[in-house]
Design an enzyme around this catalytic site. Structure first.
Site, short mmCIF file in Angstrom:
data_model
loop_
_atom_site.label_atom_id
_atom_site.label_comp_id
_atom_site.label_asym_id
_atom_site.label_seq_id
_atom_site.Cartn_x
_atom_site.Cartn_y
_atom_site.Cartn_z
N SER A 144 0.85 -1.09 0.23
CA SER A 144 -0.04 -0.06 0.00
C SER A 144 0.81 1.04 0.03
CB SER A 144 -0.94 0.02 1.25
OG SER A 144 -1.51 1.25 1.60
N TYR A 157 -2.34 -1.05 10.28
CA TYR A 157 -2.37 -1.61 8.63
C TYR A 157 -1.37 -1.15 8.21
CZ TYR A 157 -4.01 -1.54 4.07
OH TYR A 157 -4.03 -1.95 2.56
#
Length: 274
Positions: A144, A157
């Site tokens: 990400s 995350y």
């Protein structure tokens, strides 16, 4: 239709988190290249729908919950029962948009298991299986843009994706010059169910402008993988943000992320099958 084959038969790819979003789009992208598929996630009905959309190739389905300890080993054994795996797509993962102290430990433990531990275990199975092969093989790990900085309200995350990025780049460099290539793709916002499932915030115009479709990300990911790229950030806005963050202090970059992502929603949805 173009194909991607070896001297044996059509290549076989294992795609985790293949029931929706980027994983499903990657499955279709690989099918268009003539790659046979082993698709895995927790929801059989969703996997069946994705399998039906992958035309012209053999598709196997293995339901698995990679958020559980040792599920990765069982998945690998099931996936390789029908033949070797030539392409490993580590896409399965989830996150939540909430303060760390507002989420129970069971959810965090599942996130760590799914986003990192199971990914590493599958990577180890794949690398070990390819040691005696001289045929080209590819591993694609989905990280990400959050891997480039700390992200308040997505602290765990983003940290897990930083792990995926660093792990992938290390493996890429270890295997330079061998038949095995390792690629990391770092998408920004993507049009998937991730945002609703994570309790996503009231995103700024920057976040909305940088959002890409799952098909766009999947195509960029597969092309990067086939060309043996190390790390790729799809989308101009995302490239600029991950490049520009290096010129900011880490604290200021964290504050910017807070402004870009907005505030969490009032309710965090319960975890559902993926």
């Amino acid at each position: 239709m173009s194909t991607y084959t070896s001297g044996r038969t059509a290549k076989r790819a294992l795609v985790t988190g293949a029931s929706s979003g980027i994983g499903a789009a990657i499955a279709r992208e690989l099918a268009a290249l003539g790659v046979d598929l082993v698709l895995t996630a927790r929801r059989r009905d969703a996997l069946d729908a994705v399998a039906a959309s992958c035309k012209g190739v053999k598709v196997e389905i293995v339901t698995a919950d990679l958020g559980k300890p040792d599920a990765a080993r069982a998945l690998w054994d099931a996936a390789t029962a029908g033949g070797p795996i030539d392409i490993l797509i580590n896409n399965a993962g989830f996150g939540y948009f909430r303060r760390f102290d507002e989420v129970d430990w069971a959810r965090d433990a599942e996130l760590v298991q799914l986003n990192m531990t199971s990914l590493v275990q599958l990577a180890r199975c794949f690398v070990d299986a390819r040691k005696t092969s001289t045929a080209p093989a590819h591993m694609l790990n989905i990280a990400s843009t959050g891997a480039y900085q700390s992200v308040p309200n997505m602290a765990l995350y983003a940290a897990s994706k930083a792990f995926v990025r660093n792990f992938s780049e290390g493996l890429h460099d270890e295997h330079r010059g061998t038949p095995l290539s390792v690629t990391c793709i770092c998408p920004g916002g993507t049009e998937t169910a991730f945002h609703a499932a994570s309790g996503g915030g009231d995103y700024s115009w920057i976040a909305n402008a940088s959002t890409k479709s799952a098909d766009f990300v999947a195509h960029a990911a597969i092309q990067a993988m086939l060309h043996g790229k190390r790390t790729v950030v799809p989308g101009l806005f995302n490239k600029l943000s991950t490049f520009g963050v290096r010129f900011l202090s880490r604290q200021f970059a964290s504050r910017v992320a807070t402004q870009v992502l907005g505030k969490p929603r009032l309710a965090l949805p319960a975890r559902k099958g993926a």
